[in-house]
Design an enzyme around this catalytic site. Structure first.
Site, mmCIF file in Angstrom:
data_model
loop_
_atom_site.group_PDB
_atom_site.id
_atom_site.type_symbol
_atom_site.label_atom_id
_atom_site.label_comp_id
_atom_site.label_asym_id
_atom_site.label_seq_id
_atom_site.Cartn_x
_atom_site.Cartn_y
_atom_site.Cartn_z
ATOM 1 C CE LYS A 54 55.180 64.165 54.471
ATOM 2 N NZ LYS A 54 54.564 62.837 54.343
ATOM 3 C CB THR A 106 55.960 69.965 47.034
ATOM 4 O OG1 THR A 106 56.303 70.290 48.376
ATOM 5 C CG2 THR A 106 57.223 69.951 46.195
ATOM 6 C CG HIS A 147 51.130 60.467 48.021
ATOM 7 N ND1 HIS A 147 52.486 60.649 48.187
ATOM 8 C CD2 HIS A 147 50.536 61.295 48.917
ATOM 9 C CE1 HIS A 147 52.688 61.534 49.148
ATOM 10 N NE2 HIS A 147 51.531 61.946 49.594
#
Length: 276
Positions: A54, A106, A147
């Site tokens: 990931k 990102t 998150h």
């Protein structure tokens, strides 16, 4: 030999990969898992350290020569963007010290695109769990968070200066590409790998309780209701398949960043991915 897999300990990753990790995906090999923040996996992927990994979509320009982008298993969506947090009513970041979770994340790439024209005094890469406390106690003027921080930042007395997801979606009309799943070229067949990941996603949705203990064990003391919100936000239709909108979002992000001189030019995500 076991398949080496690197994911974050975040609920969306453990929820998605539970069946694969625990041997419930027919035909898949045994899996050896490493859990690490995405800034760590971005760097490890440059060394070819894992078979499946990931990473941030922002890191793809440095990785696609050695990895296939899988069209499933990652994090991409709407209403799930990074936030820039401050302690008060600061209007911009000129002269500020800003804590970010990684240089090739990102989140930081979106921040750089949004902050063009502003001039933060200093950028500091800080472990994710230290960012909100650091802003709250004045070590940093602002922090870039991702998150579950979307749900918990008011507890730290912080204010959202900007929701970079809202900014991106309003500007492009596209979802936000956050985390990608890559398969190392020559080490794992991308067609097979995508099949394993999709079956793991299917099982996660079919029986959410099967992964509950595993998810909570790695949730870093996150409350169960925050865990549920986290999964509900980041595990969505794009997790099963990026589709047209997903690939368009990736191409838009990397294209804009390359035009701004922030990342190397790279061929389109669609051209370098296995997509069927």
């Amino acid at each position: 030999m076991a398949l080496s897999l690197a994911i974050s300990p975040c609920p969306n990753d453990t929820f998605v990969f539970d069946a694969l990790v625990h041997g419930r995906v027919p035909g898949a090999p045994a899996v050896e898992v490493t859990y690490a923040d995405v800034d760590v996996t971005n760097t490890a992927a440059e060394r070819g350290a894992f078979d499946l990994v990931k990473v941030s979509y922002a890191a793809l320009p440095w990785l696609l020569d050695d990895y296939h982008l899988l069209p499933c298993g990652g994090a991409l969506g709407r209403g799930c963007g990074p936030l820039v947090l401050t302690r008060g009513d600061r209007a911009d970041l000129s002269g500020a010290t800003v804590a970010v979770p990684g240089e090739r994340t990102t989140a930081y790439l979106l921040f750089r695109l949004w902050a063009a024209g502003q001039a933060p005094k200093r950028i500091e890469v800080v472990p994710f769990h230290e960012i909100m406390p650091g802003v709250a106690d004045g070590r940093y003027d602002a922090g870039l968070v991702i998150h579950e921080a979307r749900f918990t930042y008011p507890r730290h007395g912080l204010t959202a200066l900007v929701d970079l997801g809202e900014w991106w979606e309003g500007d492009t009309g596209l979802p936000i590409p956050l985390g990608a799943i890559l398969a190392r070229r020559g080490a794992v067949d991308p067609v097979e790998a995508a099949g394993w990941v999709r079956e793991s996603v299917r099982q996660a949705w079919a029986d959410p309780e099967a992964s509950r203990g595993y998810v909570l064990a790695h949730a870093q003391e996150m409350e169960p209701d925050v865990v549920d919100q986290h999964i509900g936000l980041y595990v969505n239709e794009f997790t099963a398949d990026l589709g047209e909108a997903g690939f368009a979002a990736v191409d838009a992000l990397l294209g804009r960043a390359a035009d701004a001189g922030l990342v190397p030019q790279t061929s389109s995500s669609r051209a370098t991915a296995w997509t069927s």
